[in-house]
Enzyme design. Sequence first.
Site, mmCIF file in Angstrom:
data_model
loop_
_atom_site.group_PDB
_atom_site.id
_atom_site.type_symbol
_atom_site.label_atom_id
_atom_site.label_comp_id
_atom_site.label_asym_id
_atom_site.label_seq_id
_atom_site.Cartn_x
_atom_site.Cartn_y
_atom_site.Cartn_z
ATOM 1 N N THR A 1 1.007 -1.189 0.149
ATOM 2 C CA THR A 1 0.091 0.090 0.067
ATOM 3 C C THR A 1 0.928 1.309 0.123
ATOM 4 O OG1 THR A 1 -0.036 -0.156 2.381
ATOM 5 C CG2 THR A 1 -2.077 -0.821 1.041
ATOM 6 N N PHE B 1 1.082 4.399 8.470
ATOM 7 C CA PHE B 1 1.526 5.338 7.383
ATOM 8 C C PHE B 1 1.976 4.668 6.137
ATOM 9 C CE2 PHE B 1 4.407 3.910 10.468
ATOM 10 C CZ PHE B 1 5.596 3.714 9.755
ATOM 11 N N TYR B 2 1.814 3.313 6.016
ATOM 12 C CA TYR B 2 2.016 2.377 4.889
ATOM 13 C C TYR B 2 0.933 2.947 3.931
ATOM 14 C CZ TYR B 2 5.330 -0.218 7.446
ATOM 15 O OH TYR B 2 6.339 -0.809 8.192
ATOM 16 N N GLY B 3 0.922 4.204 3.271
ATOM 17 C CA GLY B 3 -0.018 4.607 2.426
ATOM 18 C C GLY B 3 -0.868 5.736 2.871
#
Length: 329
Positions: A26, A56-58
Amino acid sequence: MPRLSPPTTIAGKPVNPIGYGMMNLTAYGTVSHSDAIKSLRAAINSGANFWNGGLFYGPPDANSLILLKDYFTKYPEDAPKVVLSIKGAYNAVTHTPECNPESIRAAVDEALRLLDGTHPIDLFECARIDPTVPVENMVKTLVELIKEGKIGSYGLSEVNAQTIRRAHAAHPPAGVEIELSLFSRHALEKGGIIDTCHELGIPIIGYSVLDRGWLTGQLKTLDDLPKDDIRRHFPRFRPGAFEQNVKLAEFVEGIAGRKGVTPAQMAIAWVKQQGVLPIPGAVKASRVEENSKEIELTDTELAELQQALDKYQVVGLRYPEAFVARLDQ
């Protein structure tokens, strides 16, 4: 070199020897939602039941938690099989950790909101250490969240041995996440991160075990990286460093070829040998299946790898210079 085994439990739940890192599904917007679902399905079907995601992964509307909710809604029978680790308390815009009580609580509450009851947070990690917040204060907040039933346990990420000891004295962490690969071996220094975790009985989770693709056997020249590939900003992929680093990658590929396995499988097996749970992050289901296949290294193969590590120096920092100050804190 002593043979060590990866942890068998994290946060009180059984985990298999190889897990799965979700960031690449992501973080960059390059993987379709349907393909990401297929990769998660491949992970659990291959036995990779420790999953590591991040707030915060994407972007907020397409990060790990959004994907996880959709996955567990589609496959609720898989939820009891997965041990879920989530990273947060990190500002992805300014690239700064925010580990004060309010920010940690906000991150956990947001993660729970997005998961919407489809899966508990077994392990929550502040993604980096906040220099403005003593680690004991950070741990205090996390322990409060454990007691409130919002998270099952807490972990540490990108920390040094001293920080691990301070956190452990306040409340033992259920895991420590580090970068570890044949290219990144800083955690193996005598008396360092890995020694400290083994001494204290803390499970270790290893990310970037293929060093961002170096140990897949797919990179031969800089032209193998697309012009807009984010890795071109990483020191090890820059002109000059690339040509030197490919020598180690090719040596590993040669040993893997003689064994009849892939370079990735060889590299992942080496991480396991350090007593660490590797969480490779392939995006294609076929690669997830490949990475999840367990192999064992012989003493001869381990000796060959060590000879290569002694011979070929890795050139370049593991992160772009702007991020270095947040590492090993």
